[in-house]
Write a protein that holds these residues in place. Structure first.
Motif, PDB file in Angstrom:
ATOM      1  N   SER A  29       0.857  -1.181   0.000  1.00 47.45           N
ATOM      2  CA  SER A  29       0.000   0.000   0.000  1.00 47.45           C
ATOM      3  C   SER A  29       0.891   1.228   0.000  1.00 47.45           C
ATOM      4  O   SER A  29       2.023   1.201   0.502  1.00 47.45           O
ATOM      5  CB  SER A  29      -0.922   0.013   1.223  1.00 47.45           C
ATOM      6  OG  SER A  29      -0.157   0.136   2.413  1.00 47.45           O
ATOM      7  N   THR A  88       0.512   5.403   0.876  1.00 47.44           N
ATOM      8  CA  THR A  88      -0.365   6.430   1.434  1.00 47.44           C
ATOM      9  C   THR A  88       0.382   7.752   1.531  1.00 47.44           C
ATOM     10  O   THR A  88       1.462   7.822   2.134  1.00 47.44           O
ATOM     11  CB  THR A  88      -0.866   6.034   2.838  1.00 47.44           C
ATOM     12  OG1 THR A  88      -1.522   4.764   2.755  1.00 47.44           O
ATOM     13  CG2 THR A  88      -1.834   7.065   3.384  1.00 47.44           C
ATOM     14  N   ASP A 112      -3.504   6.811  -8.115  1.00 51.32           N
ATOM     15  CA  ASP A 112      -4.630   7.497  -7.497  1.00 51.32           C
ATOM     16  C   ASP A 112      -4.405   8.994  -7.628  1.00 51.32           C
ATOM     17  O   ASP A 112      -3.282   9.484  -7.467  1.00 51.32           O
ATOM     18  CB  ASP A 112      -4.781   7.124  -6.024  1.00 51.32           C
ATOM     19  CG  ASP A 112      -6.061   7.690  -5.413  1.00 51.32           C
ATOM     20  OD1 ASP A 112      -7.104   7.654  -6.086  1.00 51.32           O
ATOM     21  OD2 ASP A 112      -6.020   8.169  -4.271  1.00 51.32           O
ATOM     22  N   SER A 123      -3.909   7.789  -2.348  1.00 51.80           N
ATOM     23  CA  SER A 123      -3.370   6.543  -1.792  1.00 51.80           C
ATOM     24  C   SER A 123      -3.695   5.393  -2.714  1.00 51.80           C
ATOM     25  O   SER A 123      -4.656   5.441  -3.488  1.00 51.80           O
ATOM     26  CB  SER A 123      -3.944   6.276  -0.396  1.00 51.80           C
ATOM     27  OG  SER A 123      -5.341   6.086  -0.470  1.00 51.80           O
ATOM     28  N   ILE A 124      -2.890   4.345  -2.643  1.00 53.31           N
ATOM     29  CA  ILE A 124      -3.120   3.085  -3.359  1.00 53.31           C
ATOM     30  C   ILE A 124      -3.275   2.014  -2.293  1.00 53.31           C
ATOM     31  O   ILE A 124      -2.344   1.729  -1.543  1.00 53.31           O
ATOM     32  CB  ILE A 124      -1.950   2.775  -4.305  1.00 53.31           C
ATOM     33  CG1 ILE A 124      -1.853   3.846  -5.402  1.00 53.31           C
ATOM     34  CG2 ILE A 124      -2.102   1.391  -4.914  1.00 53.31           C
ATOM     35  CD1 ILE A 124      -0.593   3.757  -6.247  1.00 53.31           C
ATOM     36  N   ALA A 125      -4.464   1.441  -2.196  1.00 57.62           N
ATOM     37  CA  ALA A 125      -4.760   0.526  -1.096  1.00 57.62           C
ATOM     38  C   ALA A 125      -4.004  -0.785  -1.222  1.00 57.62           C
ATOM     39  O   ALA A 125      -3.553  -1.356  -0.223  1.00 57.62           O
ATOM     40  CB  ALA A 125      -6.262   0.259  -1.027  1.00 57.62           C
ATOM     41  N   SER A 126      -3.849  -1.287  -2.449  1.00 64.01           N
ATOM     42  CA  SER A 126      -3.203  -2.580  -2.634  1.00 64.01           C
ATOM     43  C   SER A 126      -2.710  -2.709  -4.063  1.00 64.01           C
ATOM     44  O   SER A 126      -3.429  -2.372  -5.006  1.00 64.01           O
ATOM     45  CB  SER A 126      -4.183  -3.718  -2.318  1.00 64.01           C
ATOM     46  OG  SER A 126      -3.609  -4.975  -2.592  1.00 64.01           O
ATOM     47  N   VAL A 148       0.843  -5.304   2.577  1.00 64.31           N
ATOM     48  CA  VAL A 148      -0.527  -5.614   2.975  1.00 64.31           C
ATOM     49  C   VAL A 148      -0.864  -7.011   2.467  1.00 64.31           C
ATOM     50  O   VAL A 148      -0.152  -7.584   1.641  1.00 64.31           O
ATOM     51  CB  VAL A 148      -1.538  -4.591   2.401  1.00 64.31           C
ATOM     52  CG1 VAL A 148      -1.313  -3.223   2.999  1.00 64.31           C
ATOM     53  CG2 VAL A 148      -1.456  -4.543   0.881  1.00 64.31           C
TER      54      VAL A 148
END
Length: 247
Positions: free
Chosen positions: A53, A55, A82, A90-93, A124
């Motif tokens: 991830s 952020t 993003d 952010s890029i979650a995954s 993650v």
């Protein structure tokens, strides 16, 4: 000359893109207007396959973050991105392959020309792979006809194709279930759906909807249970059958 990330988690505060130069733009990989400002570049080479991830916090407005498998202007693939008009993208995954060097770019859509930022990059849990039938590269393969299946669903198979793709139908804006069939000889087929919800469509194409395919036949029914009475197929050609909905 990137900032090299040696290991994760990686946390840095008080960084800025200001003064780092506008070296990449919307003409490069990711094709985003949010890459038109000054750019800050990181690289990370995971030792094994992993998911991460990314952020950003404390940014200015109109900030983007981009993850690529190479330099943006060198034919790289945009893995994830993003863009946030309000800042703090952010890029979650994102899935990374061990041994591959990835580039992380922080930039802006000017104005502002640059932004301050804090960054947190961590591992993650990787999401499970999409089920077979979600996309054209992993369709449910129909070996022979007749083909009958009951109890199927598009739910959970992802909204990978849309009205912007071949067939140009709003009935492709929901989750998609994808079949592939290669007739051994020239033939004519019918496709019948039953027990569906309303606003369901079925589409027959000579390729993947988002790859310049030709829409051979389709049917869309607001009351559900669409069908294609007859469609001519050429032997040896792989056809894709997509079931989707207008959500």
């Amino acid at each position: 000359n990137p900032t090299v990330i040696g290991s994760l988690p990686y946390v840095q505060t008080g960084l800025s893109t200001c003064g780092f130069g506008d070296n990449y733009s919307s003409a490069d990989a990711c094709g985003s207007n949010y890459m038109k400002g000054d750019d800050y570049i990181f690289t990370y080479t995971p030792p094994t396959d992993t998911c991460i991830s990314i952020t950003l916090t404390n940014t200015a407005t109109w900030t983007g973050v981009f993850l690529l498998d190479g330099c943006p202007d060198a034919g790289a693939t945009c893995i994830a991105s993003d863009e946030q008009a309000g800042g703090n993208p952010s890029i979650a995954s994102a899935n990374l392959t061990g041994g591959v060097t990835y580039y992380i770019v922080v930039s802006t859509w000017e104005p502002p020309q640059c932004t301050a930022f804090d960054i947190n990059i961590d591992t993650v849990a990787c999401p499970p792979p999409p089920p077979t039938g979600s996309i054209c590269s992993d369709p449910v393969v129909i070996g022979s006809l007749p083909y009958n299946q009951t109890g199927l669903t598009t739910c959970g198979f992802g909204d990978d194709y849309s009205s912007a793709d071949a067939c140009g139908s709003n009935f492709m804006n929901g989750d998609d279930y994808v079949f592939a069939y290669t007739p051994p000889t020239d033939t004519c087929i019918s496709i019948t759906l039953s027990n569906t919800l309303g606003w369901t469509g079925v589409f027959l194409l000579d390729g993947c909807p988002d790859s310049g395919a030709v829409c051979i036949a389709s049917d869309e029914q607001s009351g559900g249970n669409p069908s294609i009475a007859s469609a001519n197929l050429t032997g040896g050609v792989t056809y894709y059958i997509v079931v989707s909905t207008w959500f």
